[in-house]
Motif scaffolding. Structure first.
Motif, mmCIF file in Angstrom:
data_model
loop_
_atom_site.group_PDB
_atom_site.id
_atom_site.type_symbol
_atom_site.label_atom_id
_atom_site.label_comp_id
_atom_site.label_asym_id
_atom_site.label_seq_id
_atom_site.Cartn_x
_atom_site.Cartn_y
_atom_site.Cartn_z
ATOM 1 N N ARG A 39 0.831 -1.215 0.000
ATOM 2 C CA ARG A 39 0.000 0.000 0.000
ATOM 3 C C ARG A 39 0.860 1.258 0.000
ATOM 4 O O ARG A 39 0.516 2.255 -0.637
ATOM 5 N N LEU A 40 1.986 1.195 0.713
ATOM 6 C CA LEU A 40 2.911 2.334 0.702
ATOM 7 C C LEU A 40 3.423 2.597 -0.707
ATOM 8 O O LEU A 40 3.483 3.737 -1.157
ATOM 9 N N LEU A 41 3.812 1.532 -1.380
ATOM 10 C CA LEU A 41 4.469 1.658 -2.680
ATOM 11 C C LEU A 41 3.498 1.841 -3.838
ATOM 12 O O LEU A 41 3.814 2.551 -4.799
ATOM 13 N N TYR A 42 2.349 1.184 -3.779
ATOM 14 C CA TYR A 42 1.443 1.158 -4.938
ATOM 15 C C TYR A 42 0.082 1.790 -4.676
ATOM 16 O O TYR A 42 -0.746 1.839 -5.581
ATOM 17 N N GLY A 43 -0.151 2.261 -3.469
ATOM 18 C CA GLY A 43 -1.441 2.857 -3.139
ATOM 19 C C GLY A 43 -1.596 4.251 -3.698
ATOM 20 O O GLY A 43 -0.626 4.909 -4.116
ATOM 21 N N VAL A 44 -2.813 4.738 -3.712
ATOM 22 C CA VAL A 44 -3.145 6.041 -4.284
ATOM 23 C C VAL A 44 -2.479 7.188 -3.513
ATOM 24 O O VAL A 44 -2.040 8.161 -4.107
ATOM 25 N N LYS A 45 -2.387 7.058 -2.190
ATOM 26 C CA LYS A 45 -1.846 8.160 -1.386
ATOM 27 C C LYS A 45 -0.358 8.379 -1.617
ATOM 28 O O LYS A 45 0.146 9.478 -1.439
ATOM 29 N N GLY A 46 0.362 7.351 -1.952
ATOM 30 C CA GLY A 46 1.794 7.492 -2.205
ATOM 31 C C GLY A 46 2.600 7.490 -0.924
ATOM 32 O O GLY A 46 2.093 7.752 0.169
ATOM 33 N N ILE A 47 3.862 7.206 -1.080
ATOM 34 C CA ILE A 47 4.747 7.044 0.075
ATOM 35 C C ILE A 47 4.955 8.352 0.833
ATOM 36 O O ILE A 47 5.156 8.343 2.050
ATOM 37 N N ASP A 48 4.870 9.486 0.156
ATOM 38 C CA ASP A 48 5.064 10.779 0.833
ATOM 39 C C ASP A 48 4.031 11.013 1.934
ATOM 40 O O ASP A 48 4.348 11.566 2.989
ATOM 41 N N PHE A 49 2.784 10.593 1.677
ATOM 42 C CA PHE A 49 1.737 10.745 2.680
ATOM 43 C C PHE A 49 2.131 10.040 3.969
ATOM 44 O O PHE A 49 1.940 10.564 5.065
ATOM 45 N N TYR A 50 2.698 8.854 3.832
ATOM 46 C CA TYR A 50 3.037 8.042 5.003
ATOM 47 C C TYR A 50 4.332 8.497 5.663
ATOM 48 O O TYR A 50 4.446 8.482 6.886
ATOM 49 N N GLN A 51 5.299 8.909 4.876
ATOM 50 C CA GLN A 51 6.590 9.321 5.438
ATOM 51 C C GLN A 51 6.460 10.510 6.379
ATOM 52 O O GLN A 51 7.202 10.619 7.340
ATOM 53 N N HIS A 52 5.529 11.381 6.092
ATOM 54 C CA HIS A 52 5.397 12.610 6.877
ATOM 55 C C HIS A 52 4.183 12.596 7.794
ATOM 56 O O HIS A 52 3.738 13.641 8.251
ATOM 57 N N ASN A 53 3.680 11.401 8.055
ATOM 58 C CA ASN A 53 2.477 11.285 8.865
ATOM 59 C C ASN A 53 2.834 10.675 10.220
ATOM 60 O O ASN A 53 3.136 9.493 10.310
ATOM 61 N N PRO A 54 2.799 11.479 11.288
ATOM 62 C CA PRO A 54 3.174 10.951 12.605
ATOM 63 C C PRO A 54 2.240 9.832 13.081
ATOM 64 O O PRO A 54 2.666 8.948 13.825
ATOM 65 N N TRP A 55 0.987 9.857 12.644
ATOM 66 C CA TRP A 55 0.057 8.790 13.031
ATOM 67 C C TRP A 55 0.462 7.463 12.409
ATOM 68 O O TRP A 55 0.306 6.416 13.030
ATOM 69 N N PHE A 56 0.975 7.512 11.190
ATOM 70 C CA PHE A 56 1.455 6.283 10.555
ATOM 71 C C PHE A 56 2.631 5.717 11.349
ATOM 72 O O PHE A 56 2.715 4.513 11.585
ATOM 73 N N HIS A 57 3.546 6.585 11.757
ATOM 74 C CA HIS A 57 4.713 6.119 12.524
ATOM 75 C C HIS A 57 4.284 5.533 13.868
ATOM 76 O O HIS A 57 4.839 4.523 14.312
ATOM 77 N N ALA A 58 3.303 6.150 14.500
ATOM 78 C CA ALA A 58 2.781 5.599 15.764
ATOM 79 C C ALA A 58 2.110 4.253 15.520
ATOM 80 O O ALA A 58 2.297 3.298 16.285
ATOM 81 N N LYS A 59 1.349 4.172 14.437
ATOM 82 C CA LYS A 59 0.663 2.923 14.079
ATOM 83 C C LYS A 59 1.673 1.809 13.822
ATOM 84 O O LYS A 59 1.528 0.693 14.328
ATOM 85 N N CYS A 79 -4.837 5.074 15.804
ATOM 86 C CA CYS A 79 -3.850 5.735 14.936
ATOM 87 C C CYS A 79 -4.279 5.705 13.470
ATOM 88 O O CYS A 79 -4.072 6.679 12.740
ATOM 89 N N ALA A 80 -4.873 4.603 13.034
ATOM 90 C CA ALA A 80 -5.317 4.495 11.645
ATOM 91 C C ALA A 80 -6.407 5.524 11.342
ATOM 92 O O ALA A 80 -6.399 6.188 10.289
ATOM 93 N N ALA A 81 -7.347 5.673 12.264
ATOM 94 C CA ALA A 81 -8.418 6.667 12.064
ATOM 95 C C ALA A 81 -7.840 8.085 12.037
ATOM 96 O O ALA A 81 -8.211 8.900 11.184
ATOM 97 N N ALA A 82 -6.926 8.366 12.955
ATOM 98 C CA ALA A 82 -6.304 9.693 12.986
ATOM 99 C C ALA A 82 -5.447 9.923 11.742
ATOM 100 O O ALA A 82 -5.453 11.028 11.174
ATOM 101 N N MET A 83 -4.766 8.900 11.313
ATOM 102 C CA MET A 83 -3.902 9.007 10.148
ATOM 103 C C MET A 83 -4.742 9.351 8.914
ATOM 104 O O MET A 83 -4.360 10.228 8.111
#
Length: 150
Positions: free
Chosen positions: A62-82, A140-144
């Motif tokens: 999902r990080l690599l091929y999802g619509v949001k793209g890896i940038d969304f996850y790299q800079h998302n503190p909720w993702f890191h907490a999750k 964390c997923a909901a907040a993310m």
């Protein structure tokens, strides 16, 4: 878009499979633990481990091929907490897995084997802590999804 949808579906189904197996382990550990229960626990734990590995693989996809793209996850503190909570759950699951495997081997040597009551109590606690951490993953997923990088 279809790839993103299929990955999201797989991700959610694997989360529910993982939780189902954890809850089943918790329920089995509440009652008397005999040979049949030890075998069920070992089987459930194997399924739990497979679900966790597949969940991680689908999550990376999902990080690599999802619509949001890896940038969304790299800079998302909720993702890191999750992800941190996911790692915590994995670490908490090591001892139960080792115990279930040891118990299954002990059963092969001695069909009358019964696990020690103290070990059962410790495993009950660890699995409950895993479930609490999984609940934190949902938070964390909901907040993310809603708040991104704040």
């Amino acid at each position: 878009m279809l790839t993103d949808l299929l990955l999201a579906i797989a991700h959610h189904l694997l989360v529910f499979a993982l939780i189902s197996m954890l809850v089943a382990e918790s329920v089995l550990l509440r009652g008397p633990v005999d040979a049949a229960v030890v075998r069920r626990l070992a089987g459930l734990d194997a399924g739990y481990g497979m679900s966790a590995v597949l969940l991680l693989a689908v999550g990376v996809s999902r990080l690599l091929y999802g619509v949001k793209g890896i940038d969304f996850y790299q800079h998302n503190p909720w993702f890191h907490a999750k992800f941190g909570l996911f790692v915590l759950v994995a670490l908490l699951s090591i001892l139960p897995t080792v115990r279930f495997l040891r118990w299954r081997r002990a059963l092969k040597r001695d069909p009358g084997f019964v696990p020690d009551a103290r070990q059962l109590g410790a495993l009950r606690l660890l699995i409950r802590l895993e479930l609490v951490a999984v609940a934190g993953i949902f938070v964390c997923a909901a907040a993310m999804a809603r708040y991104g990088g704040f």
